[in-house]
Design a protein around this motif. Structure first.
Motif, mmCIF file in Angstrom:
data_model
loop_
_atom_site.group_PDB
_atom_site.id
_atom_site.type_symbol
_atom_site.label_atom_id
_atom_site.label_comp_id
_atom_site.label_asym_id
_atom_site.label_seq_id
_atom_site.Cartn_x
_atom_site.Cartn_y
_atom_site.Cartn_z
ATOM 1 N N ASN A 141 -3.033 8.161 -2.819
ATOM 2 C CA ASN A 141 -2.485 8.533 -3.937
ATOM 3 C C ASN A 141 -3.051 8.339 -5.377
ATOM 4 N N LYS A 142 -3.081 9.040 -6.113
ATOM 5 C CA LYS A 142 -3.728 8.893 -7.590
ATOM 6 C C LYS A 142 -3.263 7.659 -8.117
ATOM 7 N N THR A 143 -1.657 7.562 -7.885
ATOM 8 C CA THR A 143 -0.972 6.503 -8.375
ATOM 9 C C THR A 143 -1.038 5.302 -8.003
ATOM 10 N N ASN A 144 -1.582 5.201 -6.804
ATOM 11 C CA ASN A 144 -1.653 3.739 -5.922
ATOM 12 C C ASN A 144 -2.565 2.974 -6.413
ATOM 13 N N THR A 145 -2.029 1.733 -6.846
ATOM 14 C CA THR A 145 -2.866 0.720 -7.446
ATOM 15 C C THR A 145 -2.910 -0.667 -6.466
ATOM 16 N N SER A 146 -2.365 -0.389 -5.374
ATOM 17 C CA SER A 146 -2.182 -1.388 -4.449
ATOM 18 C C SER A 146 -3.411 -1.725 -3.384
ATOM 19 N N ILE A 147 -3.957 -0.534 -3.236
ATOM 20 C CA ILE A 147 -4.960 -0.214 -2.209
ATOM 21 C C ILE A 147 -6.252 -0.058 -2.890
ATOM 22 N N ASN A 148 -7.165 -1.112 -3.021
ATOM 23 C CA ASN A 148 -8.547 -1.061 -3.506
ATOM 24 C C ASN A 148 -9.565 -1.350 -2.617
ATOM 25 N N GLY A 149 -9.201 -1.797 -1.573
ATOM 26 C CA GLY A 149 -10.284 -1.921 -0.474
ATOM 27 C C GLY A 149 -9.800 -2.372 0.795
ATOM 28 N N GLU A 150 -10.680 -2.844 1.654
ATOM 29 C CA GLU A 150 -10.168 -2.926 3.080
ATOM 30 C C GLU A 150 -9.221 -4.199 3.305
ATOM 31 N N SER A 151 -9.495 -5.155 2.420
ATOM 32 C CA SER A 151 -8.792 -6.289 2.305
ATOM 33 C C SER A 151 -7.287 -6.019 1.919
ATOM 34 N N ASP A 152 -7.027 -4.826 1.491
ATOM 35 C CA ASP A 152 -5.582 -4.396 0.831
ATOM 36 C C ASP A 152 -4.742 -3.910 2.041
ATOM 37 N N LEU A 153 -5.190 -3.580 3.320
ATOM 38 C CA LEU A 153 -4.636 -2.905 4.279
ATOM 39 C C LEU A 153 -3.437 -3.458 5.109
ATOM 40 N N LYS A 154 -3.427 -4.712 4.991
ATOM 41 C CA LYS A 154 -2.374 -5.455 5.714
ATOM 42 C C LYS A 154 -1.064 -4.816 5.518
ATOM 43 N N GLY A 155 -0.421 -4.385 6.707
ATOM 44 C CA GLY A 155 1.026 -3.778 6.707
ATOM 45 C C GLY A 155 1.118 -2.471 6.056
ATOM 46 N N LYS A 156 0.144 -1.785 5.877
ATOM 47 C CA LYS A 156 0.164 -0.581 5.081
ATOM 48 C C LYS A 156 0.271 0.701 6.547
ATOM 49 N N SER A 157 0.514 1.759 5.920
ATOM 50 C CA SER A 157 0.842 2.905 6.999
ATOM 51 C C SER A 157 -0.541 3.964 6.570
ATOM 52 N N ALA A 158 -1.060 4.438 7.673
ATOM 53 C CA ALA A 158 -2.297 5.187 7.612
ATOM 54 C C ALA A 158 -2.102 6.716 8.202
ATOM 55 N N SER A 159 -2.517 7.581 7.536
ATOM 56 C CA SER A 159 -2.705 8.838 8.066
ATOM 57 C C SER A 159 -3.950 9.102 8.641
ATOM 58 N N ILE A 160 -3.823 9.711 9.889
ATOM 59 C CA ILE A 160 -5.259 9.805 10.524
ATOM 60 C C ILE A 160 -5.044 10.989 11.257
ATOM 61 N N LYS A 161 -6.364 11.562 11.475
ATOM 62 C CA LYS A 161 -6.614 12.757 12.216
ATOM 63 C C LYS A 161 -6.969 12.627 13.702
#
Length: 179
Positions: free
Chosen positions: A48-68
């Protein structure tokens, strides 16, 4: 045609050739012959444009992903689910994935770079942005059944070279892909 039907259509001789964002992979080279790559794609993380917590692969820990389902994004997420403790939400199409991120139901999505770059360029109201660098790099190629339609493959390569040499290729890409 649904993407899932393209490779079977080629291998069963229902299609002569295909140009549909087909990644050139070693696995696909077992049953298909490819042109020279016509676009360097790869997997992008989108937030989301307002998201500042994910800036790269190293920021993915514990996050939720939308995948096709059935995509390179799904494969990456599934292969790295344990490493990053990802929570995965599966969708049938890209618009549903986009909406999940825009609504804040998931933290990020994984999508082929040109798909999301096009979405961002044409949909100025989208609440999405690409986060960091591409996770992977892969060429898209024109495909034919292995050992078949070499004349068609040659014509595609000649045409691709011609539009790259005369500058038309860059004009086409600039028209559809956000920088």
């Amino acid at each position: 045609m649904d993407f899932n039907g393209i490779i079977p259509g080629l291998t069963s001789n229902q299609l002569d050739g295909a140009i549909a964002g087909i990644s050139i992979t070693d696995e696909r080279k077992q049953s298909l012959d490819f042109s020279e790559g016509y676009f360097v794609s790869g997997l992008s993380m989108v937030v989301n444009k307002t998201n500042t917590s994910i800036n790269g692969e190293s920021d993915l820990k514990g996050k939720s992903a939308s995948i096709k389902k059935g995509t390179a994004g799904a494969k990456f997420a599934e292969d790295n689910q344990g490493k990053y403790e990802l929570k995965l939400s599966y969708f049938e199409d890209s618009p549903s994935m986009f909406q999940a991120v825009e609504n804040g139901n998931v933290d990020f999505l994984l999508e082929d770079y040109p798909v999301i770059a096009y979405k961002i360029k044409v949909d100025t109201g989208a609440k999405l942005k690409i986060a960091g660098q591409k996770l992977t790099n892969v060429d898209y190629g024109f495909a034919v059944k292995k050992g078949s339609n070499q004349e068609l493959l040659k014509k595609f390569n000649e045409g691709l070279k011609k539009i790259k040499d005369n500058g038309q290729y860059d004009k086409i890409v600039d028209q559809y892909i956000a920088k």
